[in-house]
Write a protein that holds these residues in place. Structure first.
Motif, PDB file in Angstrom:
ATOM      1  N   THR A 389      -6.524   8.359 -13.927  1.00 34.93           N
ATOM      2  CA  THR A 389      -5.772   8.986 -12.943  1.00 34.93           C
ATOM      3  C   THR A 389      -4.373   8.840 -13.724  1.00 34.93           C
ATOM      4  OG1 THR A 389      -6.742   8.644 -11.029  1.00 34.93           O
ATOM      5  CG2 THR A 389      -4.459   9.015 -10.881  1.00 34.93           C
ATOM      6  N   PRO A 390      -3.739   7.731 -14.125  1.00 38.09           N
ATOM      7  CA  PRO A 390      -2.330   7.823 -14.842  1.00 38.09           C
ATOM      8  C   PRO A 390      -2.461   8.354 -16.295  1.00 38.09           C
ATOM      9  CG  PRO A 390      -3.498   5.736 -15.112  1.00 38.09           C
ATOM     10  CD  PRO A 390      -4.225   6.447 -13.988  1.00 38.09           C
ATOM     11  N   LEU A 391      -3.590   8.401 -16.916  1.00 38.08           N
ATOM     12  CA  LEU A 391      -3.820   9.300 -18.044  1.00 38.08           C
ATOM     13  C   LEU A 391      -3.524  10.595 -18.111  1.00 38.08           C
ATOM     14  CD1 LEU A 391      -4.388   9.670 -21.143  1.00 38.08           C
ATOM     15  CD2 LEU A 391      -6.913  10.086 -20.616  1.00 38.08           C
ATOM     16  N   LEU A 392      -4.280  11.437 -16.784  1.00 35.25           N
ATOM     17  CA  LEU A 392      -3.774  12.629 -16.237  1.00 35.25           C
ATOM     18  C   LEU A 392      -2.506  12.963 -15.871  1.00 35.25           C
ATOM     19  CD1 LEU A 392      -7.342  13.522 -14.403  1.00 35.25           C
ATOM     20  CD2 LEU A 392      -6.529  14.178 -16.851  1.00 35.25           C
ATOM     21  N   ARG A 393      -1.830  11.769 -15.075  1.00 36.72           N
ATOM     22  CA  ARG A 393      -0.444  12.083 -14.674  1.00 36.72           C
ATOM     23  C   ARG A 393       0.508  11.889 -16.084  1.00 36.72           C
ATOM     24  NH1 ARG A 393       0.510  13.932 -10.096  1.00 36.72           N
ATOM     25  NH2 ARG A 393      -0.400  12.465  -8.363  1.00 36.72           N
TER      26      ARG A 393
END
Length: 554
Positions: A389-393
């Motif tokens: 999730t934070p990677l995609l953010r």
């Protein structure tokens, strides 16, 4: 939309300069002139030439024309082609510079001295895709404007994409072909829209993704001798940033060499260019797609003819300042979807948190890696699923959200421009789509045109779509669409938010961040990490990380 072609009506209009044109009445109160040529292409990789008249023909503009050759994506995920759209789009590299006009039937029937404002759509598609079709038709927006008794005229334009539009060749005077195509389309509108009842002094442009970034590029360039080509802009998920900034000439030259090598052309210089012009178009498009898939974007070039004598200074961090200097655009709507990065899920799935942080450290240094680690709550040993999730953010921020936030901050505090900011938090409504129930990049395109409403499962979604069109129409008429955005850093900034629960509602930045459980502070920290990493004033790509080597970027 015309569902039964046999039932289609036509309307013939005599334009004082262009002669008689026959368009399609679709819907009942709008005349659509399709595949109107605005420029010619003298040769492959040559700058297009504005047309001063229409070519000799029967004057019928009732059929869709040729798209620019490209690798067309499958459209089954959102229901497949629309009625009226060909299953396999026809393409032609020399007959693709077309525009579509949608004009209220009443103004053609009974011309008035009062001219209508004009809304122009510039398509996106990662600089490699895009065309005029039923899914992106602005005809229903014009119909809506008539129903709301504030009629507009609309236009959509096509331009060259991929290598055909962005390859920098050794030949002088032929850089940024796609941008010049777009400029010629806008010049054509300036020259002829008055004859259709349009006001060339009230032109609003809107675009999404690469289309929005293209609008930014126009605002970074001096207008042509005849004057500004538009006065208002809607920038949807696409502000130029460190992943999409125009590339230096030397980098473009390297790209040219790589393209020759991809096609097996050994000659260089003029001989190499001549060979390129002889390559079969399907082979050339395949090479263009392959080079993009290997990790590079087809982007504009820091060419002086477009960006001026200081073209080399058009770097990622100066974009807000340079757009702020564009005196002829005073009002700007800009925004993003609430989770831009989800479109990258399948391409970034194999990256680990340790590899990501190590790559950031290599690229920007230990201090910047610590900033990004803290901003996105990423640790080297965290759970892989939790990390995704934070990677995609981060991906969405790097390409879309951070450049948008930078521009909104600068324009609202350092200039006199009127800025209106929004967040699109409506989820994908198509169950067979890979991004179903995600508010992903480009999902707003399913709503703004109203064209997808017949496929929506609820009236709520249809109402959201209609309101979307109305807000863009209001802005085209010079109205204030919602509360002006003024950055303070205190969370009291006003934004428009749209979701399935409440539709379009104004919210404070603090409320938005609380409801969505994220904050723009991470974008500010990301920009800080870029600056602390020594990238201020430099050309670079934030996506050029070791862990992303060989991964298709968009």
């Amino acid at each position: 939309m015309i569902l039964d072609k046999s039932a289609a009506r036509t309307f013939t209009f005599h334009h004082a300069e262009l002669g008689s044109l026959t368009g399609l009445v679709t819907p009942d109160n709008v005349v659509q002139f399709r595949a109107v040529p605005y420029a010619t292409i003298p040769a492959r990789f040559k700058r297009s030439i504005l047309l001063g008249s229409l070519p000799e023909s029967d004057g019928a503009y009732t059929e869709h024309g040729y798209a620019c050759p490209q690798t067309f994506p499958l459209r089954e995920a959102d229901g497949g082609p629309f009625p009226g759209d060909p299953v396999e789009p026809a393409s032609d590299e020399f007959e693709c510079l077309l525009l579509q006009l949608n004009i209220p039937l009443a103004i053609l029937h009974t011309p008035s001295t009062a001219k209508l404002p004009v809304l122009v759509y510039i398509h996106g598609g990662g600089f490699v895709l895009g065309k005029i079709d039923e899914q992106h038709s602005t005809a229903l927006m014009v119909e809506q404007s008539i129903l709301d008794t504030q009629p507009i005229i609309s236009a959509s334009i096509q331009y060259r994409v991929g290598a055909l539009g962005y390859l920098q060749t050794p030949e002088p005077g032929n850089a940024n072909l796609a941008l010049n195509d777009q400029r010629n389309a806008l010049r054509w509108i300036q020259k002829f829209i008055g004859g259709f009842g349009g006001d060339k002094q009230r032109v609003t442009v809107f675009g999404e993704s690469a289309g929005s970034m293209s609008i930014c590029a126009h605002m970074l360039s001096p207008p042509p001798t005849e004057g500004p080509l538009f006065q208002r802009a809607v920038l949807m998920s696409g502000i130029i940033g460190p992943a999409t900034v125009p590339v230096p000439i030397e980098v473009a030259e390297q790209r040219y060499e790589a393209f020759l090598a991809k096609l097996g052309i050994e000659e260089r210089g003029d001989a190499g260019l001549q060979k390129l012009r002889e390559v079969d178009i399907d082979t050339l498009v395949a090479a263009s797609t392959a080079l993009g898939d290997e990790g590079g974007l087809w982007l504009p070039v820091q060419d002086r003819e477009w960006f001026g004598e200081d073209a080399a200074s058009v770097t990622w961090d100066r974009i807000p300042e340079l757009i702020g200097k564009c005196e002829w655009v005073k009002d700007i709507v800009l925004g993003c979807t609430s989770f831009e990065g989800t479109t990258m899920m399948s391409r970034y799935a194999g990256i680990t948190p340790s590899a990501f942080l190590s790559s950031i450290k290599t690229q920007l240094g230990a201090h910047s890696a610590e900033i990004i680690s803290r901003a996105y709550a990423i640790t080297p040993t965290m759970d892989q699923n939790l990390f995704f999730t934070p990677l995609l953010r981060w991906v969405g921020d790097a390409i879309f959200d951070a450049p948008t936030h930078m521009l909104a901050q600068y324009l609202s505090t350092k200039t006199t421009k009127n800025v209106y900011r929004y967040i699109f938090d409506v989820r994908n409504p198509f169950p067979n789509h890979a991004l179903y129930q995600q508010p992903h990049h480009w999902v707003d395109i399913y709503f703004v045109f109203k064209a997808h409403q017949f496929r929506f499962p609820s009236q709520r979604l249809k109402d959201i779509s209609t309101r979307h069109a109305q807000l863009w129409i209001n802005f085209t008429h010079g109205k204030t669409p919602w509360g002006e955005y003024k950055y303070t850093g205190k969370g009291d900034e006003v934004l428009m938010v749209v979701d399935e629960r409440e539709g379009w509602v104004e919210r404070s930045a603090e409320r938005v961040e609380r409801d969505l459980e994220w904050g723009w502070g991470r974008c500010e920290e990301l920009v800080s990490a870029w600056q602390e990493g020594g990238m201020k004033g430099e050309w670079w790509s934030c996506l050029e990380l070791e862990c992303l080597s060989g991964v298709k970027k968009t």
